[in-house]
Design an enzyme around this catalytic site. Structure first.
Site, PDB file in Angstrom:
ATOM      1  N   LYS A 284      58.987   0.770  20.846  1.00  0.00           N
ATOM      2  CA  LYS A 284      59.669   2.430  20.738  1.00  0.00           C
ATOM      3  C   LYS A 284      60.595   2.724  21.790  1.00  0.00           C
ATOM      4  O   LYS A 284      60.421   2.514  23.351  1.00  0.00           O
ATOM      5  CB  LYS A 284      58.563   3.466  20.605  1.00  0.00           C
ATOM      6  CG  LYS A 284      59.298   4.525  20.263  1.00  0.00           C
ATOM      7  CD  LYS A 284      58.251   5.530  19.522  1.00  0.00           C
ATOM      8  CE  LYS A 284      59.061   6.843  19.210  1.00  0.00           C
ATOM      9  NZ  LYS A 284      60.030   6.762  18.078  1.00  0.00           N
TER      10      LYS A 284
ATOM     11  N   HIS B 268      52.518   5.014  20.805  1.00  0.00           N
ATOM     12  CA  HIS B 268      53.444   4.299  19.909  1.00  0.00           C
ATOM     13  C   HIS B 268      53.735   2.867  20.421  1.00  0.00           C
ATOM     14  O   HIS B 268      53.122   2.304  21.569  1.00  0.00           O
ATOM     15  CB  HIS B 268      54.595   4.783  19.820  1.00  0.00           C
ATOM     16  CG  HIS B 268      54.963   5.975  18.867  1.00  0.00           C
ATOM     17  ND1 HIS B 268      55.030   7.173  19.281  1.00  0.00           N
ATOM     18  CD2 HIS B 268      55.085   5.752  17.356  1.00  0.00           C
ATOM     19  CE1 HIS B 268      54.838   8.108  18.201  1.00  0.00           C
ATOM     20  NE2 HIS B 268      55.274   7.291  17.122  1.00  0.00           N
TER      21      HIS B 268
HETATM   22  N1  LIG Z   1      61.012   9.542  10.713  1.00  0.00           N
HETATM   23  C1  LIG Z   1      59.848   8.658  10.316  1.00  0.00           C
HETATM   24  O1  LIG Z   1      59.211   8.955   9.522  1.00  0.00           O
HETATM   25  C2  LIG Z   1      60.003   7.594  11.272  1.00  0.00           C
HETATM   26  C3  LIG Z   1      60.916   7.257  11.936  1.00  0.00           C
HETATM   27  N2  LIG Z   1      60.983   6.125  12.668  1.00  0.00           N
HETATM   28  C4  LIG Z   1      62.431   6.011  13.731  1.00  0.00           C
HETATM   29  O2  LIG Z   1      63.159   4.874  12.966  1.00  0.00           O
HETATM   30  C5  LIG Z   1      63.754   4.347  13.770  1.00  0.00           C
HETATM   31  C6  LIG Z   1      63.719   2.687  13.656  1.00  0.00           C
HETATM   32  O3  LIG Z   1      62.499   2.516  13.953  1.00  0.00           O
HETATM   33  P1  LIG Z   1      62.049   0.806  13.594  1.00  0.00           P
HETATM   34  O4  LIG Z   1      62.075   0.362  12.440  1.00  0.00           O
HETATM   35  O5  LIG Z   1      60.817   0.857  14.294  1.00  0.00           O
HETATM   36  O6  LIG Z   1      63.152  -0.019  14.788  1.00  0.00           O
HETATM   37  P2  LIG Z   1      63.699  -1.449  14.708  1.00  0.00           P
HETATM   38  O7  LIG Z   1      64.240  -1.536  15.874  1.00  0.00           O
HETATM   39  O8  LIG Z   1      62.727  -2.206  14.131  1.00  0.00           O
HETATM   40  O9  LIG Z   1      64.941  -1.333  13.330  1.00  0.00           O
HETATM   41  C7  LIG Z   1      66.063  -0.556  13.497  1.00  0.00           C
HETATM   42  C8  LIG Z   1      67.030  -1.383  12.804  1.00  0.00           C
HETATM   43  O10 LIG Z   1      68.326  -0.991  12.676  1.00  0.00           O
HETATM   44  C9  LIG Z   1      69.299  -2.003  12.910  1.00  0.00           C
HETATM   45  N3  LIG Z   1      70.635  -1.522  13.461  1.00  0.00           N
HETATM   46  C10 LIG Z   1      70.967  -0.783  14.493  1.00  0.00           C
HETATM   47  N4  LIG Z   1      72.163  -0.560  14.465  1.00  0.00           N
HETATM   48  C11 LIG Z   1      72.445  -0.779  13.031  1.00  0.00           C
HETATM   49  C12 LIG Z   1      73.807  -0.359  12.597  1.00  0.00           C
HETATM   50  N5  LIG Z   1      74.925   0.058  12.917  1.00  0.00           N
HETATM   51  N6  LIG Z   1      73.873  -0.713  11.238  1.00  0.00           N
HETATM   52  C13 LIG Z   1      72.967  -1.322  10.700  1.00  0.00           C
HETATM   53  N7  LIG Z   1      71.658  -1.744  11.100  1.00  0.00           N
HETATM   54  C14 LIG Z   1      71.674  -1.105  12.237  1.00  0.00           C
HETATM   55  C15 LIG Z   1      68.885  -2.683  14.117  1.00  0.00           C
HETATM   56  O11 LIG Z   1      69.405  -3.951  14.198  1.00  0.00           O
HETATM   57  P3  LIG Z   1      69.228  -4.931  15.764  1.00  0.00           P
HETATM   58  O12 LIG Z   1      67.766  -4.717  16.071  1.00  0.00           O
HETATM   59  O13 LIG Z   1      69.811  -6.288  15.519  1.00  0.00           O
HETATM   60  O14 LIG Z   1      70.005  -3.885  16.621  1.00  0.00           O
HETATM   61  C16 LIG Z   1      67.247  -2.862  13.535  1.00  0.00           C
HETATM   62  O15 LIG Z   1      66.962  -3.822  12.575  1.00  0.00           O
HETATM   63  C17 LIG Z   1      63.427   4.811  15.151  1.00  0.00           C
HETATM   64  O16 LIG Z   1      64.423   5.955  15.633  1.00  0.00           O
HETATM   65  C18 LIG Z   1      62.076   5.352  14.870  1.00  0.00           C
HETATM   66  O17 LIG Z   1      61.756   6.167  15.879  1.00  0.00           O
HETATM   67  C19 LIG Z   1      60.158   5.172  12.664  1.00  0.00           C
HETATM   68  C20 LIG Z   1      59.066   5.284  11.764  1.00  0.00           C
HETATM   69  C21 LIG Z   1      58.775   6.397  11.085  1.00  0.00           C
HETATM   70  O1  LIG Z   2      59.564   4.639  16.410  1.00  0.00           O
HETATM   71  C1  LIG Z   2      58.226   4.734  15.457  1.00  0.00           C
HETATM   72  O2  LIG Z   2      57.685   3.402  15.356  1.00  0.00           O
HETATM   73  C2  LIG Z   2      58.103   6.071  15.031  1.00  0.00           C
HETATM   74  N1  LIG Z   2      58.801   6.848  15.155  1.00  0.00           N
HETATM   75  C3  LIG Z   2      58.730   8.304  14.679  1.00  0.00           C
HETATM   76  C4  LIG Z   2      58.865   9.132  15.697  1.00  0.00           C
HETATM   77  O3  LIG Z   2      59.388   9.207  16.705  1.00  0.00           O
HETATM   78  O4  LIG Z   2      57.723  10.078  15.801  1.00  0.00           O
HETATM   79  C5  LIG Z   2      57.570   8.511  13.682  1.00  0.00           C
HETATM   80  C6  LIG Z   2      56.468   7.538  13.850  1.00  0.00           C
HETATM   81  O5  LIG Z   2      55.733   8.042  14.831  1.00  0.00           O
HETATM   82  C7  LIG Z   2      56.740   6.178  14.178  1.00  0.00           C
END
Ligand SMILES: NC(=O)C1=CN([C@@H]2O[C@H](COP(=O)(O)OP(=O)(O)OC[C@H]3O[C@@H](n4cnc5c(N)ncnc54)[C@H](OP(=O)(O)O)[C@@H]3O)[C@@H](O)[C@H]2O)C=CC1
Ligand SMILES: O=C(O)C1=N[C@H](C(=O)O)C[C@H](O)C1
Length: 266
Positions: A159, A155
């Protein structure tokens, strides 16, 4: 039209989800959230993104927008997702959770919230990975412990959790195929003089760097041959499309915990 709230609007997934919901004929955005103190809070979403006004507020107090929503799509942090599960349950809205790195305590709180409303949760919302989960289960069931199972994932450098949620889904599928509990055979984070590999263990290794969207290999390694099942994500749209599908699928479903295998009928 299903009214959707997206949490963590400025995040990598938040931004992708906004695009996917905006392009949908079946859903519309009723609000987005960001954490308290974030510069976007209090602005119109379109203005915050440097575009024209969208009529969608960015709020930090989710109560303001959840009351108007039929579904919440949430890819944020474990603490934020647990808090949102309680709010979504009160509003009887479908809560789609993509957040990974949840502890056993977080999962127990999410389970409690699911007594009141549907929650769809998966460490990976793409069709490809969920298909790979089923293939992994099948291959693991067909092979004995002469085949060492290793899950390797890569990743981007930002991450924060490891092994990835997807790697854990794949490890659980492999364990289920073998008829064992992953907690009894999980081997992750090898470092130093670890001793030889234990027969029957399921190993995990994590690579972090650059802008890798998400790559997963499940390796079945025996003497003389290796089977590798691989998924490569090159665009976060695959996760966002899956999440929106889950939000729409959840409409009219009873309270309970669901996953993407339920949504996709796999
Ligand atoms: N299940 C799936 O298919 C996938 C899962 N994921 C997961 O999704 C999550 C997010 O990933 P990603 O988008 O890359 O991460 P990012 O850090 O880019 O985005 C997370 C966002 O959530 C915000 N945030 C944190 N706390 C709060 C809150 N209390 N209220 C509102 N917003 C909040 C953060 O703000 P700030 O940065 O200001 O703290 C940030 O903007 C991870 O756990 C990742 O592993 C990702 C891709 C696919
Ligand atoms: O953090 C990410 O970017 C992603 N998180 C998910 C995971 O923890 O598997 C899904 C995807 O791989 C991207």
């Amino acid at each position: 039209m299903t009214g959707i709230v997206i949490t963590g609007a400025s995040g990598r997934m938040g931004q992708m989800l906004i695009k996917v919901v905006e392009a949908s004929d079946h859903a519309h955005l009723v609000g987005v959230t960001e954490r308290e103190g974030h510069p976007w809070v209090g602005q119109d979403l379109g203005v915050a993104m440097g575009q024209s006004e969208m009529g969608v507020p960015v709020v930090s107090d989710a109560i303001e927008v959840v009351k108007d929503a039929q579904a919440i799509i949430d890819f944020t942090s474990p603490a934020a997702s647990v808090a949102m599960a309680e709010l979504a349950a009160q509003a009887r809205a479908v809560h789609v959770i993509g957040t990974t790195g949840l502890s056993d305590g977080d999962l127990a709180k999410i389970k409690a919230a699911a007594r009141h409303a549907p929650i769809v949760r998966a460490g990976n919302m793409s069709l490809g990975v969920n298909l790979l989960v089923q293939l992994t289960k099948k291959v693991a069931a067909a092979l004995d412990e002469d085949y060492d199972i290793e899950v390797v994932e890569a990743h981007h450098r930002h991450k924060v959790d490891a092994p990835s949620g997807t790697a854990l889904m794949l490890g659980e599928a492999a364990a289920e195929g073998r008829g064992v509990d992953l907690n009894d055979v999980k081997d992750s984070g090898r470092d130093g003089i670890t001793g030889a590999r234990k027969r029957g263990d399921i190993g995990f290794a994590a690579i972090r760097g650059g802008d890798v969207v998400g790559e997963h290999d499940v390796i079945f390694a025996a003497d003389g041959e290796r089977i590798v099942l691989r998924h490569l994500a090159t665009d976060r749209a695959v996760f966002a499309r899956g999440a929106l599908k889950a939000a729409l699928w959840g409409q009219g479903k009873g309270p309970g915990e669901y996953d993407m295998l339920d949504v996709l009928g796999l």
